[in-house]
Structures are given as C-alpha cells and as structure tokens.
Enzyme design. Structure first.
Site, PDB file in Angstrom:
ATOM      1  N   HIS A 183      30.523 -35.227  31.079  1.00 37.87           N
ATOM      2  CA  HIS A 183      30.415 -33.940  31.507  1.00 37.87           C
ATOM      3  C   HIS A 183      29.028 -33.598  31.983  1.00 37.87           C
ATOM      4  CE1 HIS A 183      34.281 -33.264  29.888  1.00 37.87           C
ATOM      5  NE2 HIS A 183      33.869 -33.919  28.748  1.00 37.87           N
ATOM      6  N   ALA A 211      30.358 -48.153   9.884  1.00 33.61           N
ATOM      7  CA  ALA A 211      31.120 -46.887   9.817  1.00 33.61           C
ATOM      8  C   ALA A 211      30.406 -45.869  10.201  1.00 33.61           C
ATOM      9  CB  ALA A 211      31.795 -47.044   8.405  1.00 33.61           C
ATOM     10  N   ARG A 267      21.724 -47.857  16.154  1.00 33.64           N
ATOM     11  CA  ARG A 267      20.523 -48.981  16.457  1.00 33.64           C
ATOM     12  C   ARG A 267      20.688 -50.333  15.653  1.00 33.64           C
ATOM     13  NH1 ARG A 267      17.280 -45.235  18.459  1.00 33.64           N
ATOM     14  NH2 ARG A 267      16.873 -43.253  17.320  1.00 33.64           N
TER      15      ARG A 267
END
Length: 97
Positions: A25, A71, A91
């Site tokens: 967006h 996760a 990272r």
C-alpha cells in the site's frame, strides 16, 4: 493474499497460521491510500524450506532453498539459501549444516 505470483518450491513445509502476502500500500501518500490504491510484488520460496507457525512473508521477498524460518517471524527482506532466520523482522541467525 495473492495479487502477484507466489512460487513455492518442492518439499516446502508451511506451519499453521503462516501468511504469504503480496500486497503493498502507498505508505507515503495518504490520499492514494485513502482511495484504496495498492500494488503487488511476487513471493518466491525455494525448495525444502520450512516456514514455522504464524510466519508472515511479505511482498517481494525471496526465501532461499533449504532455509528455515522460525515461528512468528516476519520476513521483510530476502533470505539466502541454507540459513535459519527468525525474529521481527526476520534476520539470519546461523547457516544450516
């Protein structure tokens, strides 16, 4: 959200609640954003990748082959082959093997 292509390699595992989101967006243009404008970039997930539970992969990202994404991670930029990556933003933590 698949407004752009999502390519998933062989033997990929995707944990529950994971999201692959191709939409972008106009962050810097409130008028366009208010009008509902958006664009999309593709996502590519290499072979033998594991995406943990509730991972979010954002637009334009490539995840290299044989990598693992921990996760809850949010992947905002490309991840190379054969690494473990985690966090918000994700990272590289270490190499695989």
């Amino acid at each position: 959200m698949d407004d752009a292509p999502i390519r998933i390699g062989a033997e990929v595992r995707i944990g529950p609640g994971a999201q692959l989101v191709t939409a972008l967006h106009p962050v810097d243009d409130p008028e366009l954003r208010g009008e509902g404008w958006e664009r999309a970039l593709p996502i590519e997930v290499g072979a033998n990748v594991w995406l943990g539970t509730s991972v979010t992969v954002c637009a334009g990202v490539t995840i290299g082959a044989d990598s693992v994404i921990g996760a809850g991670s949010v992947v905002l930029s490309d991840i190379p082959d054969r690494v473990v990556a985690a966090g918000v933003p994700a990272r590289v933590i270490r190499e695989v093997g």
